[in-house]
Design a protein around this motif. Structure first.
Motif: not given
Length: 301
Positions: A265-267, A273-274, A286-287, A292-295
């Motif tokens: 949500x923060x992004x 950008x980035x 990377x964060x 996204x991997x966790x979700x």
């Protein structure tokens, strides 16, 4: 995948029972779990079981077969038996690098041409054209010198697993665990890390090795949580009772999922950008990838 359960291929009872284990992947084992005198019997029992599953139209986990190592002279016999059933994948033990993957891929391609119309057992045949490969990449000292070869070696590669027991014998280690604990000794900590880095470089899941203490739930939970923390995507098991523990420990908990959702949500709200900020801390790409991997893992679970 979070859990991969090894199942002896020569035991009809264990084959049948494995379908209720809750494991994301079942690995029917023609290698270590079957004695040399029972290899052919194991092939016969496994093919019978796979045909029964196919005939019944059962919804199953991903079904893989661990064949015997390429150096044994038994790999082709294993493949000739099981490939008419078209399992979702093959587990290659004692893999020593890209050359082994290329040879196995050539074998699989030939069998896929022989049996083009046979649906893959335990997978969606309309979307899986290739038989996948999970390589066990640390079972010999020689294999450690070629861990950088897996990146781009074959599109069939679906995961890389590290193993400790065969490696212990290969290097002459008296033990691979610290005395009185379940902690790996220094050489095996290094090997575990090397597998993790190599899998990440190859863009495939890193799979933690099997727990050898069957009934130690506390040690298994700790070991699996450490693996998840460090970046492993899955862990192998040798007993159905280990599967629920592994699945729970390999699934992001509520707090981790909440953090990941807030990062995404923060992004989404960031004008830059980035980069983004959350709780007064800067976040970068990377964060976002980790979030996204966790979700994705939570949704699959």
């Amino acid at each position: 995948m979070r859990s991969l359960l090894f199942v002896p291929a020569d035991s009809p009872r264990k084959l049948e029972k494995s379908l209720q284990s809750g494991s994301d992947v079942l690995i029917f084992d023609l290698e270590d779990a079957v004695s040399p005198s029972r290899k052919q019997e194991g092939r016969v029992e496994l093919v019978k079981f796979l045909n029964e599953v196919k005939k019944a139209g059962l919804k199953t986990p991903e079904l893989y077969v661990r064949v015997n190592a390429l150096t044994t002279g038994m790999t082709l016999a294993d493949l000739a038996a099981v490939m008419p059933c078209r399992p979702a994948g093959v587990v290659l033990p004692k893999s020593t690098g890209a050359r082994d993957l290329a040879l196995l891929s050539a074998y699989l391609e030939a069998f896929e041409h022989l049996y083009p119309q046979t649906p893959s057992v335990g997978s969606d045949a309309s979307t899986q054209a290739l038989t996948s490969i999970i390589a066990i990449v640390t079972e010999t000292a020689d294999s450690l010198a070629r861990l950088n070869e897996y990146r781009g070696a074959t599109p069939r590669l679906a995961g890389m697993m590290w193993g400790a027991e065969d490696l212990s014998g290969d290097i002459g280690a008296l033990t691979n665990k610290e005395e009185g604990t379940s902690e790996w000794t220094t050489p095996f900590k290094l090997v575990r890390s090397l597998c993790l880095f190599a899998a990440s470089a190859a863009g495939v899941p890193a799979i933690d090795t099997v727990p050898t203490e069957i009934n130690n739930v506390e040690a298994l939970t700790r070991e699996t949580r450490q693996a998840y923390r460090d970046g492993f995507s899955a862990k192998a098991a040798i007993h159905p009772g280990q599967v629920p523990v592994i699945n729970a420990a390999m699934t992001p908990d509520a707090a981790t999922q909440e953090w990941a959702a807030r990062v995404i949500a923060a992004f989404a709200a960031s004008a830059s950008v980035g980069v983004a900020t959350m709780d007064g801390k800067m976040l970068d790409t990377p964060h976002l990838r980790l979030a996204k991997k966790i979700i994705a893992a939570a949704q699959l679970a």
